[in-house]
Design a protein around this motif. Structure first.
Motif, mmCIF file in Angstrom:
data_model
loop_
_atom_site.group_PDB
_atom_site.id
_atom_site.type_symbol
_atom_site.label_atom_id
_atom_site.label_comp_id
_atom_site.label_asym_id
_atom_site.label_seq_id
_atom_site.Cartn_x
_atom_site.Cartn_y
_atom_site.Cartn_z
ATOM 1 N N SER A 38 0.845 -1.185 0.000
ATOM 2 C CA SER A 38 0.000 0.000 0.000
ATOM 3 C C SER A 38 0.883 1.238 0.000
ATOM 4 C CB SER A 38 -0.896 -0.005 1.236
ATOM 5 O OG SER A 38 -1.333 1.296 1.515
ATOM 6 N N VAL A 40 0.107 4.073 0.902
ATOM 7 C CA VAL A 40 -0.176 4.964 2.017
ATOM 8 C C VAL A 40 0.396 4.432 3.324
ATOM 9 C CG1 VAL A 40 -2.006 6.012 3.388
ATOM 10 C CG2 VAL A 40 -2.197 5.921 0.905
ATOM 11 N N ALA A 236 -8.740 4.350 -0.215
ATOM 12 C CA ALA A 236 -7.754 4.036 -1.252
ATOM 13 C C ALA A 236 -8.030 4.844 -2.512
ATOM 14 C CB ALA A 236 -7.768 2.542 -1.556
ATOM 15 N N ASP A 241 -4.394 4.863 -3.876
ATOM 16 C CA ASP A 241 -3.538 3.773 -3.449
ATOM 17 C C ASP A 241 -3.776 2.612 -4.419
ATOM 18 O OD1 ASP A 241 -1.929 2.151 -2.036
ATOM 19 O OD2 ASP A 241 -2.846 2.559 -0.093
#
Lengths: 277, 328, 597
Positions: A38, A40, A236, A241
Motif C-alpha cells: 500500500s 499509504v 484508497a 492507493d
C-alpha cells in the motif's frame, strides 16, 4: 524530494520497466496472491485487506441475514394478505426505502439515534477503552447497530418487493389450488407449497445482490467510519492507493462470481428440476 | 340418495368491472355409483361449478343457492368444517396435471399430504396407502420418490387420480382430466377412471368439452350454455339424438370415427359464446342458433320435458308451451 | 428440505437480531462506565482523518503534527500570545557577536517517558540525525547552512553555523528524539522511515501508546512531564470519515472536541446546548498557484502565464469575496499576502491593494491592451501564437473548499475570456503524477506553516523547484531578497524587509492568495474547562502551537462519564412492546389453529 529519490521509488515499484513487462509482472503477482505494498501505509496489501475483511463480513453478513429474513417475511405476509393494511404499508415503505440512497439513510439514522437520542456511537467499530470479553462483544455490537440498520433498511425494501411479487405469481398457480382443495390449512399451503416455489427466483436474486453488497457497503462504511473493505476502498480511491484499489476490486469481482456460483448451487439444491439438469 | 345435490346455484365473480355471472341457476344431482357428464364450451361455467363444490372460488365471489355434498351444506360450513370436508367428501382431478402438482415436492408427499392433514393415518400407513394408490392407477410404488417433472403427461394424470382417491371420497370431480393428453393416453386414462369408478362404486362428476369422451364414460349428460343447463338426459340418448340445437352443434363438432355422416364435412359452430355480462335476451343461444324463431329472443326457455327422462331448454321441444310460429 | 431450512435460518436470524438489539444496552453499559475507566479522565477528540504516521520522518498532516507536538519537545515552545519562542527544552539560546555560534542552555532533570535522562546530547543527536537521515527533507530547512553541534556538558548545546543565522530562534520545528531509540537508524533513511514508532518514547506531555489504523490513536499523560503533569489522563483521537457523523458524536457526547469542521456543520452547532464553538482566525491561506515550468521536459505549463499582465488580469478577474461568501459561507477573509492575519507581527497590507481588486472590465481592458484581444468563436482569447488560452487547473477534493473554489474561478475567468479546464485529484495523486512532472497550469491549494515567515517566503526561491515550490517560480531579484533577509539579524530591520518581500510577491503574483479561511472547531462545554487558544487572540483550542492539553480540567460530566446510551426507561418500554408483540403473535396463531381445526 530529489529526482534520484523519485527514480529510486519508481524502481522499487517496478514503474521504470516497459509496460508489457509491467503487465506480465502484475499478472504473475496477482495469480500468486502478491498484491504489492500500500502506497499509504507501507504495509502489504494482503495485510491491509486481511485487517478489513472481517469487519465487513460481520457488517454485511448480519445486515444481509436480517434484511433477508425480514424482507422475505414482509413480502410473504404482504402477498398472502394482498391489499391488507399491512400489505399496502409495507409495499409503500419498501418502495420508499428501495429508492432512498444509503448515505442519506445513514445520515438520518445518525441525526436521530446519535444526535438527538444519544443511544448509539456515531462511528467506528469499538470504543477503544481496552474492555475484553462480553463487554467487548457488546461494545462492538453497539457500534454495529447503526451501520447494520442502514444496510438493512437499504436492502429490505428490495427483498420485500421481490418476494411479494414472486409469491403473488405462485399463488395463482394450480398447485396452490390443489393444496387448498386437499383441505390443507392455509398456513401449510403457504409454507409447504407457495413459499418454497416463490423462494426459488427470490433467493437467486438475493444471492446475486449479495455479491454487490460488498461493494455497496462503501458508502455506509464511510459514513460510519466502519473499518472494513468499504472504508478501505473509499480511502484508497481518495489516496490513489493503486495497489489496494486493484486488489479490492479484484476481490469484489470474485465475490460477485462466488455468489453467483453459490446461487446456482443453492438453486440446484432447492429445485429438483435444476438439480438433475 | 344423491352424493351431490346442487340446487339453483348462482355464481357471480366480482371484478373491478362489476359482477360477472358465470353460473345462473343450475340444478344437478349425482347419485352413488353414477357418472354425470357435464359438457359445454369454454367459459360456460362448468369449471366454476367444480370449484364451487369445494368452495375454492375467490373469497369475494357471490354464491347463491345450495350445494349439498355427502350431507354437508357446503355453502354454510365454517372454515374449519369446510377444510375437513375437502378431499374427504369430495375430491377433484384437476385439468392440466402439469401445473396442478407442486414441482418441488416428491409425489409421494403430495399424495400423502391429504391423508396426514385429515389425520386419517400416521406417516407410515399413509406412505403404504400412497404406494397402493400408485399401483391402483398402474404405476410402480418406487415412483413415490419422483418429482413431477420426472413423469410423462399421462403418468401425471394417473398421479392426480391417485391423489384424488387418497381419502376415499364419496364424489370425485374430474375437471377436464384428459384435455392435455394425446389420444392414446387419453383412452388409457379414461379406461382407468371408468374401471376405478366401477370397482370402487364412486360418484363421478366428469367435466369436459369433449362430448365423444363423455358418451363413453357418463351415465347421464348435462349440457351447459352461458351458465345454465340447456339439456339433460341419458348419455347415449343425448349424444345420439340431441334435443337442443346447441347439443346438436356440439355433438356434430366431434366426428365419430368411421361414421360416414361426418366424412368430408366436420361441422362446427359459428360465433362465440356470449359475454357473461351481456347475455342475450330470451334464449341465450338464439344469436348462434340454426333453428332460431322470432319468439326465441323474447321467450326465456326453461328445462322442459323433451322425451322420456329428457329435459331441454328450447322452444322446439315437446314439453314447451305452444308458441306462435314455432315448429316442433 | 424447506421445513428443515427454515428453523435454522430463523434461529440464526433471531440470534443476530437479538445481538444487534442488545447492543444498545452494551453502549448504555460501556459508555456509562468506560469513559473514566478506573476513574481515568479521558479527553476524546474527533478528527476528520487518520494520522499518516507518528514517525517524524513521515509527518505530513495536521494530525501527525499534533501527535508529535504532544509526544515530543521542540527546542523552544511557542508563546501563545504572539507565537514567539518561549522556554522549552532550551531555556535560552544566545548568539555570539557574529551570529555564527549559538549557545543554548538546556533544561536539566528532564527524562524520557521510558525513564532515561534527556540531555543536550539527545538534541545534538536529533539535529545530526535530521541532516543525515531525513531524505524527504521534512525538517532540513530548519537547519540552514549545515550547522555542526557540540555538547560541552549535559545542559549546554553549541550550534555552529558557517554563516550568520537566527535559525535557533525561529525556532526549528523538529521533535527532539531519544538517541537511545533512534541511533540505530542514523544514516539509513529507509530503515528510519520503516520504524513504526508506536508506542513512542518521547519527552512531551503525552505518550503515544497505541494506534488502531484507520480508527484512531491514544495518548496517555506523561505524569513526569517537566512542565507539570497534565490534569487529564488520556487523549483518544477518534477518526470520523464523515464530518456529519463526527458532529453527531459531539452532540451526543461521544467526543469532547471536534477538529476542522466545514462551515455548514459548524454553523449547525452554534448555539447548541453544552457545545462551544471556536473560530480560529486564519492559520492557513488558500491560493491559486501558477506553474512556471522548470520541473523538466514533460512540464505542460502554458507559457502565457509567464506574462505578468495575464496573471494580473486573472487576479482582477477573480472575485475573492464571492469565494468567501459561497465557499466559506463567510467564514474566511479575503486574501492578499502570504503571511497570515493571525501573526500580526508579520502580517502586512499591500500598499496598492486596489490594483488587484475584482474588476472584470479592467481585466478585459488590460488583456485587450496586452495583445490578447482576438478571441475564438467560443469567446476564449487567443495567445500570441493564436492558440486559445485554456488553463488546466487542478483542485483537491480533500482540501476543504478547493473544488468549489475552482468552479467559481472557472466561471469568473470565463468572463474575461480565459478558458479553464478543471481537474479534481487527491494530493497524493498530484504528488505522484502531476507535481513532479509539471503537468498542470495552476492548482487551488493552500499553505499553513511556521509562525516565522522564513519558511513561507522560502517557497518562492528558484532552488525550491521540486522542493516546496508550488510551480517552480523563479525570479533572481527575489532570490537575492530572500538571501538578504536571512542575514538580517536585527528583528525590526527584518520585519521591514519582509514587508518589502511580501509586497514584491503581491505585485509579481507567482500565486494569488485567495483567502484566509477560519479554522473551525467545536467542543463540549460541559466536560472540560481550561481551553487555551493559540494564538491567544483568535486562535484554535487544539491543533495550535503545542501545550494546549495540560491546562484542561475535567468538569463534573467528564468525571462521571457520558450519559449517552439508551435510557433504562426506554429499555423497559421496548421490553414491554416486545412481550406484547410475542403474545399477540402467539394468540393469533392459536386462534388461527382453532379456526382451521
Amino acid at each position: 524530494m530529489t529526482p534520484q529519490r523519485i527514480a529510486q521509488i519508481e524502481h522499487d515499484q517496478g514503474l521504470d520497466r516497459p509496460l508489457p513487462q509491467q503487465f506480465v509482472v502484475y499478472a504473475e503477482n496477482t495469480l500468486t496472491g502478491r498484491f504489492g505494498i500500500s502506497f499509504v501505509t507501507n504495509e502489504s496489501v494482503t495485510t491491509v485487506i486481511a485487517r478489513a475483511i472481517w469487519p465487513t463480513v460481520l457488517l454485511v453478513g448480519s445486515a444481509t441475514l436480517i434484511s433477508t429474513f425480514f424482507g422475505l417475511w414482509a413480502g410473504i405476509k404482504g402477498a398472502w394478505g394482498r391489499g391488507s393494511l399491512f400489505d399496502t404499508t409495507s409495499l409503500f415503505g419498501s418502495l420508499v426505502l428501495y429508492s432512498a440512497p444509503e448515505g442519506w439513510l445513514g445520515m438520518i439514522l445518525l441525526i436521530i439515534f446519535v444526535g438527538t437520542f444519544h443511544w448509539f456511537p456515531a462511528g467506528q467499530m469499538s470504543s477503544n477503552t481496552g474492555q475484553t470479553g462480553i463487554a467487548n462483544v457488546l461494545d462492538i455490537l453497539s457500534h454495529l447497530f447503526l451501520p447494520c440498520m442502514t444496510l438493512v433498511l437499504g436492502y429490505i425494501g428490495e427483498y420485500t418487493i421481490i418476494m411479494r411479487s414472486s409469491l403473488l405469481e405462485v399463488m395463482g398457480e394450480d398447485f396452490v389450488m390443489t393444496a387448498r382443495a386437499k383441505g390443507v390449512p392455509d398456513r401449510l399451503v403457504r409454507r409447504s407449497h407457495a413459499v418454497p416455489n416463490a423462494l426459488l427466483p427470490t433467493l437467486t436474486l438475493v444471492f446475486y445482490s449479495f455479491g454487490f453488497i460488498l461493494g455497496g457497503s462503501v458508502i455506509v462504511e464511510a459514513v460510519f467510519s466502519w473499518p472494513g473493505l468499504g472504508l478501505l476502498t473509499y480511502r484508497a480511491i481518495q489516496d490513489l492507493d493503486y495497489n489496494v484499489i486493484q486488489a479490492v476490486f479484484l476481490l469484489f469481482s470474485l465475490a460477485v462470481i462466488a455468489f453467483n456460483l453459490a446461487a446456482d448451487i443453492t438453486y440446484g439444491y432447492l429445485d429438483p428440476r435444476v438439480r438433475e439438469a | 340418495m344423491s352424493v351431490l345435490s346442487v340446487r339453483d346455484l348462482g355464481i357471480e365473480y366480482q371484478t373491478t368491472g362489476g359482477g360477472v355471472p358465470a353460473v345462473r341457476g343450475v340444478d344437478l344431482e349425482v347419485d352413488r355409483g353414477e357418472v354425470l357428464g357435464l359438457a359445454g364450451e369454454s367459459g360456460c361455467g362448468k369449471s366454476t361449478i367444480a370449484g364451487a363444490i369445494l368452495r375454492l372460488l375467490p373469497v369475494k365471489t357471490r354464491i347463491t343457492g345450495r350445494i349439498e355434498l355427502d350431507g354437508n351444506d357446503i355453502l354454510e360450513l365454517t372454515p374449519g368444517k369446510l377444510r375437513a370436508v375437502r378431499w374427504t367428501a369430495g375430491s377433484i382431478v384437476f385439468q392440466g396435471a402439469m401445473h396442478a402438482m407442486n414441482p418441488v415436492q416428491r409425489i409421494g408427499e403430495q399424495i400423502m399430504e391429504p391423508i396426514l392433514v385429515h389425520g386419517q393415518s400416521g406417516e407410515r400407513e399413509a406412505r403404504i396407502r400412497a404406494g397402493t394408490l400408485l399401483e391402483q392407477v398402474g404405476l410402480p410404488t418406487r415412483r413415490l420418490d419422483d418429482y413431477p417433472h420426472e413423469l410423462s403427461g399421462g403418468q401425471k394424470q394417473r398421479i392426480m387420480i391417485a391423489m384424488a382417491l387418497a381419502c376415499s371420497p364419496s364424489l370425485i370431480v374430474a375437471d377436464e382430466p384428459t384435455t392435455a393428453l394425446d389420444v392414446m393416453v387419453q383412452a388409457q386414462v379414461l379406461q382407468l377412471l371408468r374401471t376405478l369408478q366401477h370397482d370402487l362404486g364412486l360418484a363421478l362428476l366428469f367435466i369436459t368439452h369433449d362430448l365423444s369422451v363423455l358418451v363413453e364414460v357418463a351415465d347421464r349428460l348435462a349440457i351447459m350454455y352461458a351458465g345454465k343447463i340447456v339439456e339433460q338426459g341419458g348419455a347415449e340418448a343425448v349424444f345420439h339424438s340431441p334435443a337442443h340445437p346447441y347439443t346438436k352443434a356440439l355433438a356434430a363438432a366431434f366426428p365419430a370415427i368411421g361414421d360416414m355422416r361426418f366424412r368430408g364435412r366436420p361441422s362446427g359452430l359459428g360465433g362465440d359464446p356470449p359475454d357473461p355480462q351481456q347475455i342475450p335476451s330470451g334464449c341465450p343461444f338464439h344469436p348462434r342458433c340454426a333453428e332460431v324463431t322470432p319468439a326465441c329472443s323474447s321467450v326465456t326457455p326453461e328445462l322442459w320435458t323433451a322425451g322420456p327422462a329428457r329435459l331441454a331448454a328450447c322452444v322446439h321441444v315437446s314439453g314447451a308451451p305452444a308458441l306462435e310460429g314455432v315448429s316442433r | 428440505m424447506m421445513r428443515r431450512w427454515r428453523p435454522v435460518a430463523l434461529a440464526v436470524t433471531l440470534v443476530m437480531v437479538g445481538g444487534v438489539a442488545l447492543s444498545g444496552s452494551a453502549l448504555a453499559q460501556s459508555s456509562g462506565t468506560s469513559s473514566p475507566t478506573g476513574n481515568k479522565i479521558v479527553l476524546r477528540v474527533g478528527v476528520p482523518g487518520d494520522m499518516i504516521s507518528p514517525n517524524p520522518l513521515l509527518a505530513t498532516n495536521g494530525d501527525d503534527y499534533e501527535t508529535l507536538f504532544n509526544a515530543y519537545d521542540l527546542l523552544f515552545n511557542f508563546n501563545p500570545d504572539d507565537l514567539s519562542p518561549s522556554p522549552g527544552l532550551a531555556t535560552a539560546c544566545n548568539p555570539s557577536a557574529d551570529y555564527r555560534t549559538w549557545t543554548c542552555d538546556i533544561r536539566s532533570g528532564v527524562t524520557w517517558s521510558d525513564g532515561q535522562p534527556l540531555t543536550a546530547e539527545d538534541i545534538a543527536f536529533t539535529y545530526r540525525f535530521i541532516e543525515t537521515t531525513d531524505e524527504n527533507e521534512v525538517f532540513t530547512s530548519y537547519l540552514p547552512y549545515h550547522p555542526t553541534f557540540s555538547v560541552p556538558n549535559a545542559t549546554t548545546l553549541i550550534w555552529k553555523s558557517p554563516k550568520p543565522t537566527f535559525a535557533p530562534t525561529i525556532p526549528p520545528w523538529i521533535p527532539i528524539l531519544p538517541e537511545h531509540i533512534w541511533k540505530q537508524y542514523e544514516g539509513d533513511g529507509k530503515a528510519a522511515r520503516g520504524f513504526a514508532n508506536v508506542p513512542a518514547v518521547g519527552s512531551g506531555p503525552f505518550v503515544l501508546t497505541s494506534w488502531d489504523k484507520g480508527q484512531g490513536w491514544t495518548m496517555e499523560a506523561n505524569k513526569n512531564y517537566w512542565g507539570g503533569a497534565p490534569a487529564i489522563d488520556e487523549i483518544q483521537y477518534i477518526v470520523y470519515d464523515s464530518q456529519e457523523a463526527m458532529v453527531q458524536a459531539l452532540k451526543s457526547g461521544q467526543v469532547d472536541f471536534t477538529d476542522n469542521l466545514n462551515p455548514t456543520l459548524f454553523n449547525s452547532l452554534v448555539g447548541q446546548p453544552n457545545i462551544g464553538t471556536v473560530k480560529g482566525t486564519a492559520s492557513t491561506f488558500t491560493n491559486l498557484a501558477f506553474n512556471f515550468g522548470g520541473q523538466g521536459p514533460d512540464a505542460t505549463n502554458n507559457p502565457v502565464l509567464k506574462d505578468l499582465n495575464i496573471r494580473r488580469a486573472i487576479a482582477m478577474g477573480i472575485d475573492k469575496q464571492s469565494i468567501v461568501d459561497k465557499v466559506w459561507q463567510g467564514d474566511a477573509q479575503v486574501g492578499s499576502v502570504v503571511t497570515l492575519p493571525s501573526r500580526p507581527q508579520w502580517f502586512y497590507t499591500p500598499t496598492d491593494v486596489q490594483s488587484q481588486a475584482y474588476d472584470p472590465a479592467a481585466a478585459n481592458t488590460l488583456l485587450d491592451q496586452s495583445g490578447y484581444a482576438s478571441k475564438d468563436p467560443s469567446g476564449i482569447r487567443l495567445d500570441k501564437n493564436g492558440q486559445p488560452i485554456d488553463l488546466n487547473i487542478i483542485t483537491l477534493p480533500e482540501e476543504t473548499g478547493s473544488v468549489d473554489t475552482g468552479k467559481l474561478i472557472a466561471a469568473q475567468l470565463q468572463q474575461i475570456g480565459i478558458g479553464v479546464k478543471l481537474q479534481s485529484m487527491s494530493d497524493k495523486q498530484i504528488e505522484n503524477n502531476n507535481w513532479y512532472t509539471g503537468d498542470f497550469d495552476a492548482y487551488v491549494w493552500g499553505w499553513g506553516g511556521d509562525p516565522d515567515p522564513n519558511f513561507i517566503l522560502s517557497i518562492f526561491i528558484t532552488s525550491q523547484c521540486l522542493g516546496w515550490s508550488d510551480g517552480c517560480y523563479s525570479n533572481p531579484t527575489y532570490d537575492k531578497m530572500f538571501a538578504h533577509q536571512s542575514t538580517l539579524l536585527d528583528h525590526t530591520a527584518r520585519v521591514a524587509y519582509i514587508q518589502k518581500m511580501q509586497q514584491f510577491i503581491y505585485d509579481q503574483i507567482p500565486e494569488i492568495v485567495l483567502n484566509y479561511p477560519n479554522y473551525l472547531q467545536a467542543y463540549r462545554s460541559d466536560r472540560f474547562t481550561g481551553w487555551k487558544p493559540e494564538p491567544t487572540n483568535g486562535g484554535t483550542y487544539l491543533f495550535g502551537w503545542g501545550n494546549q492539553y495540560q491546562g484542561l480540567q475535567p468538569l463534573a460530566a467528564a468525571e462521571s462519564g457520558s450519559s449517552s446510551g439508551i435510557p433504562t426507561v426506554l429499555w423497559v418500554v421496548l421490553g414491554l412492546v416486545a412481550i406484547a408483540v410475542i403474545a399477540f403473535v402467539a394468540l393469533s396463531r392459536r386462534r388461527r389453529a382453532e379456526e382451521e381445526a
